[in-house]
Design a protein around this motif. Structure first.
Motif, PDB file in Angstrom:
ATOM      1  N   ALA A 184       0.988  -1.457  -0.286  1.00  0.00           N
ATOM      2  CA  ALA A 184       0.099  -0.118   0.132  1.00  0.00           C
ATOM      3  C   ALA A 184       1.497   0.970  -0.005  1.00  0.00           C
ATOM      4  O   ALA A 184       0.020   2.354  -1.083  1.00  0.00           O
ATOM      5  N   ALA A 185       2.113   1.125   0.910  1.00  0.00           N
ATOM      6  CA  ALA A 185       3.242   2.456   0.586  1.00  0.00           C
ATOM      7  C   ALA A 185       3.239   2.469  -0.617  1.00  0.00           C
ATOM      8  O   ALA A 185       3.040   3.660  -0.882  1.00  0.00           O
ATOM      9  N   GLU A 186       3.602   1.709  -0.915  1.00  0.00           N
ATOM     10  CA  GLU A 186       4.279   1.620  -2.456  1.00  0.00           C
ATOM     11  C   GLU A 186       3.641   2.218  -3.854  1.00  0.00           C
ATOM     12  O   GLU A 186       3.829   3.097  -4.374  1.00  0.00           O
ATOM     13  N   SER A 187       2.204   1.816  -3.201  1.00  0.00           N
ATOM     14  CA  SER A 187       1.516   2.448  -4.338  1.00  0.00           C
ATOM     15  C   SER A 187       1.327   4.032  -3.660  1.00  0.00           C
ATOM     16  O   SER A 187       0.757   4.429  -5.293  1.00  0.00           O
ATOM     17  N   GLY A 188       0.891   4.225  -2.847  1.00  0.00           N
ATOM     18  CA  GLY A 188       0.706   5.885  -2.671  1.00  0.00           C
ATOM     19  C   GLY A 188      -0.864   6.011  -2.411  1.00  0.00           C
ATOM     20  O   GLY A 188      -1.621   6.959  -1.697  1.00  0.00           O
ATOM     21  N   MET A 189      -1.814   4.594  -2.160  1.00  0.00           N
ATOM     22  CA  MET A 189      -2.876   4.678  -2.029  1.00  0.00           C
ATOM     23  C   MET A 189      -3.139   5.037  -0.349  1.00  0.00           C
ATOM     24  O   MET A 189      -2.437   4.747   0.427  1.00  0.00           O
ATOM     25  N   ARG A 190      -4.118   5.470  -0.223  1.00  0.00           N
ATOM     26  CA  ARG A 190      -4.830   5.115   1.561  1.00  0.00           C
ATOM     27  C   ARG A 190      -5.681   4.483   1.883  1.00  0.00           C
ATOM     28  O   ARG A 190      -6.112   3.768   0.967  1.00  0.00           O
ATOM     29  N   ALA A 191      -5.548   3.807   2.916  1.00  0.00           N
ATOM     30  CA  ALA A 191      -5.506   2.533   3.665  1.00  0.00           C
ATOM     31  C   ALA A 191      -5.898   2.868   4.816  1.00  0.00           C
ATOM     32  O   ALA A 191      -4.954   2.887   6.092  1.00  0.00           O
TER      33      ALA A 191
ATOM     34  N   LEU B 146      -0.932   8.785  -9.528  1.00  0.00           N
ATOM     35  CA  LEU B 146      -0.891   7.957  -9.530  1.00  0.00           C
ATOM     36  C   LEU B 146      -1.137   6.598 -10.580  1.00  0.00           C
ATOM     37  O   LEU B 146      -0.575   5.566 -10.654  1.00  0.00           O
ATOM     38  N   TYR B 147      -2.812   7.126 -11.429  1.00  0.00           N
ATOM     39  CA  TYR B 147      -2.611   6.317 -12.555  1.00  0.00           C
ATOM     40  C   TYR B 147      -3.093   7.393 -13.038  1.00  0.00           C
ATOM     41  O   TYR B 147      -4.188   8.265 -12.717  1.00  0.00           O
ATOM     42  N   ASP B 148      -2.779   7.280 -14.454  1.00  0.00           N
ATOM     43  CA  ASP B 148      -3.050   8.292 -15.802  1.00  0.00           C
ATOM     44  C   ASP B 148      -3.205   6.864 -17.105  1.00  0.00           C
ATOM     45  O   ASP B 148      -2.129   6.855 -17.757  1.00  0.00           O
ATOM     46  N   LYS B 149      -4.472   7.766 -17.700  1.00  0.00           N
ATOM     47  CA  LYS B 149      -4.630   6.164 -18.754  1.00  0.00           C
ATOM     48  C   LYS B 149      -3.943   5.733 -19.408  1.00  0.00           C
ATOM     49  O   LYS B 149      -3.561   5.317 -19.835  1.00  0.00           O
TER      50      LYS B 149
END
Ligand code: ZN
Length: 435
Positions: A137-144, A408-411
């Motif tokens: 989760a930390a690597e992804s940059g998401m909130r958890a 974190l995600y684009d197209k």
């Protein structure tokens, strides 16, 4: 560093009120939303911020998956079409016994990739090897909001040597508040049928000492409900209430068979009701009394549950089902409105997980936002954008995902996760697990 998104249609909340802004401008500064308004801001344009043209797009708060078990992506389509107890005890637990921390790490990465691509920015998870889930989760940059699922049916007076609780405490100390407070750690007594009452009390006391919140499965099946009545003479909710579990901030997953009195208790203790419509339908558990919970003013949020009981982590399907199934089940087209289902997946989810100042596109709030491409045929005509989002949107319409002001995600491109590496490792770990 920041972004200026211009000419955008913003769909958000002003606390409990739906707000739709046309031709708006949204600016971010670092991890925050710094401006939501109409008209251009020339000073900001000159500030070197990155400009994004939002023409033909909608900006919504990031979706919150309020109950899942992400590493269970590894068990997707394994042991489908079975009753919950057979599925869990005869199939899932057997594979889970073989799982290593490496499997959990890669299963998590796969789940994170799937969630991000569908516009989910934040999730509540319950599993084990949580340090590895936290790492992913930390690597992804998401909130958890992460938690170690705790199970122990042994009736004892002292659980100070319980390795599961010890692990949960260590994970809490290591990760709670990490990554700019994007990662928080909850305590998770799995369910009343996997935890002795005194064990639940021990977990509760530990969580209280640490100031942690609770994540628990509640009243998922009629079997759980009736067993609770037989064994304790009360419903699962009443049982947990009497053990003091709900004196702490809590999220209760499923709540399929909760009674009217149970919901009064949930309201009294501000317990969030996490609705998992796909999982409840797939496992034949029933349909949760969501319209009644909403009427009582309970905070209802949405979750996918694990990928083996769904079988995906697509929040758009949960929004769609939450807006549809209650209408059908109650023969009442007003049972849950599109707007309510959309709020469950955004503002209510953020509130349930205790991430204050997220879940709305609002000045000072975390910049957790999703750009949706409205140029697809299923958005036209645009009589009602919220209806289109609840009844017509697809996860593949998600174009760009921001968490804490970072893309974190684009197209189709993942900025923090390595797609090829994840797919390679999923194949590798599954060969061992299912050989
Ligand atoms: Zn679950």
């Amino acid at each position: 560093m920041g972004y200026i998104i211009e000419n955008i249609t913003v769909i958000t909340w002003d606390d409990d009120r739906l707000k739709v802004l046309e031709n708006a401008t949204v600016e971010t500064d670092g991890d925050r939303i710094s401006r939501v308004g109409c008209g251009k801001n020339d000073a900001a344009r000159r500030s070197g911020k990155i400009r994004i043209d939002g023409t033909g797009k909608a900006l919504i708060p990031g979706l919150v998956n309020a109950h899942t078990h992400i590493p269970m992506t590894l068990l997707r389509s394994y042991a489908d079409d079975l009753a919950l107890h057979t599925w869990l005890f005869d199939h899932i637990f057997k594979i889970e016994d073989k799982l290593t921390d490496d499997d959990v790490y890669w299963g998590s990465q796969l789940g994170l990739m799937e969630m991000l691509a569908g516009g989910t920015t934040c999730f509540a998870d319950m599993y084990y090897f949580v340090d590895r889930i936290a790492e992913a989760a930390a690597e992804s940059g998401m909130r958890a909001l992460l938690s170690r699922g705790l199970t122990n049916n042994e009736d004892k007076d002292d659980y100070s040597d319980d390795y599961r609780i010890k692990e949960a405490v260590e994970t809490f100390r290591r990760w709670n508040g990490a990554e700019n407070n994007r990662i928080r750690v909850a305590f998770a007594p799995h369910a009343i049928y996997t935890c002795a009452p005194k064990y639940i009390k021990a977990i509760r006391d530990t969580a209280e000492k640490l100031g942690a919140v609770i994540h628990v499965h509640v009243d998922e099946t009629l079997k759980e409900h009736n067993n609770s009545l037989n064994q304790y003479g009360k419903t699962p909710t009443q049982h947990l209430y009497d053990l003091g579990l709900f004196d702490l901030p809590a999220i209760a997953a499923h709540c399929v068979h909760v009674t009217d009195t149970d919901m009064d208790l949930m309201m009294e203790k501000s317990v969030s009701f996490i609705h998992n419509p796909t999982s409840n339908l797939k496992l034949g558990s029933g349909i949760a009394p969501v319209p009644d919970a909403l009427k009582k003013g309970i905070n209802v949020a949405l979750g996918t549950d694990g990928a083996s009981s769904n079988n995906n982590l697509n929040m758009w399907e949960e929004i769609n089902l939450a807006a549809l199934i209650h209408k059908g089940a109650r023969q009442d087209p007003l049972a849950v409105r599109a707007e309510e289902a959309f709020r469950m997946a955004t503002a209510n989810g953020a509130r349930a997980l205790g991430f204050n100042n997220t879940g709305q596109i609002r000045e000072g709030f975390s910049a957790d936002m999703v750009l949706i491409d409205l140029s697809k045929p299923h958005y036209l005509p645009e009589h009602n954008i919220v209806s289109n989002l609840a009844y017509s949107a697809q996860a593949s319409d998600v174009e760009t995902v921001f968490v804490d002001g970072r893309i974190l995600y684009d197209k189709g491109e993942f900025k923090t996760l390595d797609r090829e590496k994840i797919l390679y490792n999923i194949k590798r770990v599954c060969e061992r697990l299912f050989s």
